[in-house]
Design a protein around this motif. Structure first.
Motif, mmCIF file in Angstrom:
data_model
loop_
_atom_site.group_PDB
_atom_site.id
_atom_site.type_symbol
_atom_site.label_atom_id
_atom_site.label_comp_id
_atom_site.label_asym_id
_atom_site.label_seq_id
_atom_site.Cartn_x
_atom_site.Cartn_y
_atom_site.Cartn_z
ATOM 1 N N ASP A 308 -66.516 -15.234 -66.772
ATOM 2 C CA ASP A 308 -65.839 -14.088 -67.389
ATOM 3 C C ASP A 308 -66.669 -12.810 -67.335
ATOM 4 O OD1 ASP A 308 -67.744 -14.887 -69.196
ATOM 5 O OD2 ASP A 308 -66.327 -15.464 -70.758
ATOM 6 N N ASP A 309 -67.545 -12.710 -66.350
ATOM 7 C CA ASP A 309 -68.310 -11.487 -66.076
ATOM 8 C C ASP A 309 -69.254 -11.087 -67.203
ATOM 9 O OD1 ASP A 309 -69.021 -9.589 -64.164
ATOM 10 O OD2 ASP A 309 -67.755 -8.044 -65.080
ATOM 11 N N VAL A 310 -69.627 -12.037 -68.038
ATOM 12 C CA VAL A 310 -70.683 -11.815 -69.028
ATOM 13 C C VAL A 310 -71.629 -12.997 -68.916
ATOM 14 C CG1 VAL A 310 -69.205 -10.513 -70.596
ATOM 15 C CG2 VAL A 310 -69.398 -12.994 -70.859
ATOM 16 N N PRO A 311 -72.872 -12.868 -69.389
ATOM 17 C CA PRO A 311 -73.810 -13.988 -69.305
ATOM 18 C C PRO A 311 -73.219 -15.260 -69.907
ATOM 19 C CG PRO A 311 -74.981 -12.004 -69.938
ATOM 20 C CD PRO A 311 -73.521 -11.661 -69.961
ATOM 21 N N PHE A 312 -73.362 -16.371 -69.198
ATOM 22 C CA PHE A 312 -72.779 -17.638 -69.644
ATOM 23 C C PHE A 312 -73.631 -18.220 -70.756
ATOM 24 C CE2 PHE A 312 -71.806 -22.105 -69.664
ATOM 25 C CZ PHE A 312 -70.462 -22.167 -69.339
ATOM 26 N N ARG A 313 -73.089 -18.196 -71.959
ATOM 27 C CA ARG A 313 -73.741 -18.774 -73.137
ATOM 28 C C ARG A 313 -72.646 -19.420 -73.970
ATOM 29 N NH1 ARG A 313 -77.545 -13.524 -73.277
ATOM 30 N NH2 ARG A 313 -79.480 -14.510 -72.542
ATOM 31 N N ARG A 314 -72.464 -20.726 -73.776
ATOM 32 C CA ARG A 314 -71.302 -21.399 -74.348
ATOM 33 C C ARG A 314 -71.644 -22.807 -74.831
ATOM 34 N NH1 ARG A 314 -65.936 -20.656 -70.591
ATOM 35 N NH2 ARG A 314 -66.091 -18.402 -70.214
ATOM 36 N N VAL A 315 -70.842 -23.253 -75.800
ATOM 37 C CA VAL A 315 -70.842 -24.666 -76.174
ATOM 38 C C VAL A 315 -69.970 -25.408 -75.169
ATOM 39 C CG1 VAL A 315 -70.244 -26.372 -77.923
ATOM 40 C CG2 VAL A 315 -71.154 -24.145 -78.616
ATOM 41 N N MET A 316 -70.550 -26.424 -74.547
ATOM 42 C CA MET A 316 -69.846 -27.282 -73.600
ATOM 43 C C MET A 316 -69.878 -28.716 -74.132
ATOM 44 S SD MET A 316 -69.027 -25.089 -71.178
ATOM 45 C CE MET A 316 -68.579 -26.115 -69.775
ATOM 46 N N ILE A 317 -68.832 -29.479 -73.858
ATOM 47 C CA ILE A 317 -68.748 -30.849 -74.371
ATOM 48 C C ILE A 317 -68.939 -31.832 -73.218
ATOM 49 C CG2 ILE A 317 -67.421 -32.454 -75.765
ATOM 50 C CD1 ILE A 317 -68.069 -29.781 -77.147
ATOM 51 N N ALA A 318 -69.816 -32.807 -73.399
ATOM 52 C CA ALA A 318 -70.090 -33.812 -72.369
ATOM 53 C C ALA A 318 -68.896 -34.752 -72.250
ATOM 54 C CB ALA A 318 -71.355 -34.591 -72.715
ATOM 55 N N GLN A 319 -68.131 -34.581 -71.172
ATOM 56 C CA GLN A 319 -66.898 -35.352 -71.019
ATOM 57 C C GLN A 319 -66.713 -35.937 -69.619
ATOM 58 O OE1 GLN A 319 -64.176 -32.281 -72.484
ATOM 59 N NE2 GLN A 319 -63.987 -33.359 -74.435
ATOM 60 N N ASP A 320 -67.735 -35.831 -68.785
ATOM 61 C CA ASP A 320 -67.624 -36.389 -67.441
ATOM 62 C C ASP A 320 -69.023 -36.666 -66.921
ATOM 63 O OD1 ASP A 320 -66.397 -37.346 -65.178
ATOM 64 O OD2 ASP A 320 -65.761 -35.390 -64.415
ATOM 65 N N THR A 321 -69.095 -37.298 -65.764
ATOM 66 C CA THR A 321 -70.372 -37.586 -65.120
ATOM 67 C C THR A 321 -70.164 -37.535 -63.620
ATOM 68 O OG1 THR A 321 -72.257 -39.108 -65.135
ATOM 69 C CG2 THR A 321 -70.062 -40.097 -65.023
ATOM 70 N N GLY A 322 -71.218 -37.703 -62.863
ATOM 71 C CA GLY A 322 -71.121 -37.675 -61.404
ATOM 72 C C GLY A 322 -72.414 -38.147 -60.787
ATOM 73 N N SER A 323 -72.327 -38.711 -59.591
ATOM 74 C CA SER A 323 -73.516 -39.285 -58.956
ATOM 75 C C SER A 323 -74.555 -38.239 -58.607
ATOM 76 C CB SER A 323 -73.114 -40.065 -57.700
ATOM 77 O OG SER A 323 -72.414 -39.230 -56.786
ATOM 78 N N ALA A 324 -74.145 -36.975 -58.459
ATOM 79 C CA ALA A 324 -75.106 -35.919 -58.130
ATOM 80 C C ALA A 324 -75.693 -35.259 -59.370
ATOM 81 C CB ALA A 324 -74.435 -34.857 -57.255
ATOM 82 N N ILE A 325 -75.217 -35.653 -60.558
ATOM 83 C CA ILE A 325 -75.673 -35.036 -61.808
ATOM 84 C C ILE A 325 -76.737 -35.950 -62.400
ATOM 85 C CG2 ILE A 325 -74.942 -33.981 -63.969
ATOM 86 C CD1 ILE A 325 -73.650 -32.870 -61.388
ATOM 87 N N VAL A 326 -77.984 -35.635 -62.107
ATOM 88 C CA VAL A 326 -79.092 -36.517 -62.471
ATOM 89 C C VAL A 326 -80.165 -35.714 -63.195
ATOM 90 C CG1 VAL A 326 -80.866 -38.082 -61.605
ATOM 91 C CG2 VAL A 326 -78.628 -38.001 -60.478
ATOM 92 N N GLY A 327 -80.583 -36.208 -64.360
ATOM 93 C CA GLY A 327 -81.650 -35.563 -65.114
ATOM 94 C C GLY A 327 -81.166 -35.050 -66.453
ATOM 95 N N PRO A 328 -82.075 -34.832 -67.384
ATOM 96 C CA PRO A 328 -81.676 -34.437 -68.748
ATOM 97 C C PRO A 328 -81.116 -33.027 -68.842
ATOM 98 C CG PRO A 328 -84.062 -34.422 -68.530
ATOM 99 C CD PRO A 328 -83.542 -35.035 -67.274
#
Length: 368
Positions: A308-328
């Motif tokens: 939305d053209d402003v710095p991304f600072r948001r609450v996101m909810i962990a609702q998915d995963t993926g084989s390329a998403i590795v690490g804390p």
């Protein structure tokens, strides 16, 4: 459970832009996970965020019809405390983006639509500790059932050359192998049929081999500068080099199988690994082995402005995963469905700081 030292307690006052977020959007996404978890609890990740510690927050979210503004922010502040997620090694956290493509498709093969999207083959089996053969790659979570036992499943080149045969149903046909590949990468799609109807497919299983992305290959080959890599740049390269599509895509041995899913709410995305529909700009894929589904994360990625053209600072909810998403400190941000969402997701490759919102009941209980 004991919290990992990779989770460092802090305060909401130390979260840049915390008060400016639209917390009601995050609450609505969290409430979807709360209602699902009250029916069937999620598993706890290895970083020590115990799924059971969410119970009071889940009940409170379920009881609230909607919350917005300060009420929604107050909900998160009442039930959670932030912990900075410390990246492994000397690196920083990192976010990418994903979306749900919308593509033209046909229920039958035609001269135009020749690329199949396959359902689960009848000889594909899920591998677990009890049935894993001794010499099989420990990475593999799926295999092929044969008279001699379980073996590695056919990989992408073999499947695209017909190795599966009639063992897998064809759910639909696409016109473009590159478009089909990106449907595989995203793990879901909305298919627009010739009669105007829309069907949704979503991930059901995979062949099991490691994923190799075309972007990294093209950078390593000197075809696209690392600083310019994006989904849009990759698509443009394929358009310029149609004779090399198989050369690149077949280096990714992993292959995805799909199932049909209902489009119950056109405003929400597909039902993903956490068994709830994804919310554009509020759902995030995380490393499932480390994190617990339904965990809210405050993501601070000030250089990211594609949403939305402003710095991304948001609450996101962990609702998915993926084989390329590795690490804390690694997240994949869901941008939504369709072309515009793809334009956003395709350029998200940004450093980010992650703050896990940990249930107060867990932190205030102290070490086990």
């Amino acid at each position: 459970m004991t919290l990992s030292p990779l989770l460092e307690p802090t305060s909401f006052d130390n979260l840049p832009g915390w008060r400016a977020d639209r917390h009601g959007e995050a609450f609505a996404a969290f409430r979807l996970s709360a209602r699902r978890a009250l029916q069937k609890p999620y598993k706890s990740g290895s970083l020590g965020i115990d799924a059971g510690a969410f119970e009071e927050a889940f009940h409170a979210a379920d009881a609230a019809e909607t919350l917005d503004g300060e009420a929604a922010r107050g909900f998160f502040e009442r039930w959670f405390l932030p912990c900075r997620v410390i990246p492994e090694g000397d690196g920083s956290g990192f976010v990418t983006g994903f979306y749900e493509p919308e593509v033209a498709a046909s229920p039958v093969r035609t001269d135009e639509f020749t690329v199949p999207l396959l359902g689960v083959p009848d000889d594909l089996v899920k591998i677990h500790d009890a049935n894993r053969p001794d010499r099989l790659d420990p990475y593999l979570a799926f295999g092929r059932s044969t008279s001699a036992g379980i073996v590695e499943y056919f990989d992408r080149p073999a499947i695209e050359k017909g190795a599966v045969g009639e063992r897998a149903p064809t759910l639909a046909w696409l016109a473009d192998p590159v478009e089909a590949f990106f449907v595989h990468v995203q793990g879901a799609a909305r298919l627009t049929m010739p009669d105007g109807s829309v069907k949704r497919i979503t991930y059901a299983a995979k062949s099991g081999q490691r994923f190799t992305g075309p972007g990294g290959l093209l950078v390593a080959m000197g075809e696209i500068p690392a600083a310019e890599i994006s989904m849009q740049a990759i698509r443009a390269w394929f358009r310029r080099n149609p004779h090399r599509v198989d050369e690149i895509l077949h280096q990714n041995r992993s292959y995805i199988f799909f199932r049909f899913a209902e489009v119950e709410d056109a405003g929400l995305g597909p039902i993903a690994a956490a068994k709830v529909p994804l919310t554009a700009g509020r759902s995030m894929a995380v490393d499932r082995l480390l994190h617990t589904f339904a965990t809210p994360f405050f993501v601070d990625a000030p250089a990211l402005r594609a949403f939305d053209d402003v710095p991304f600072r948001r609450v996101m909810i962990a609702q998915d995963t993926g084989s390329a998403i590795v690490g804390p400190a690694r997240g994949d941000l869901f941008a939504g469905s369709g072309y515009a969402a793809g334009e956003i997701a395709g350029v998200v490759r940004h450093p980010a700081d992650f703050y896990a919102l940990v249930p107060r009941a867990l932190l205030e209980a102290g070490p086990a």
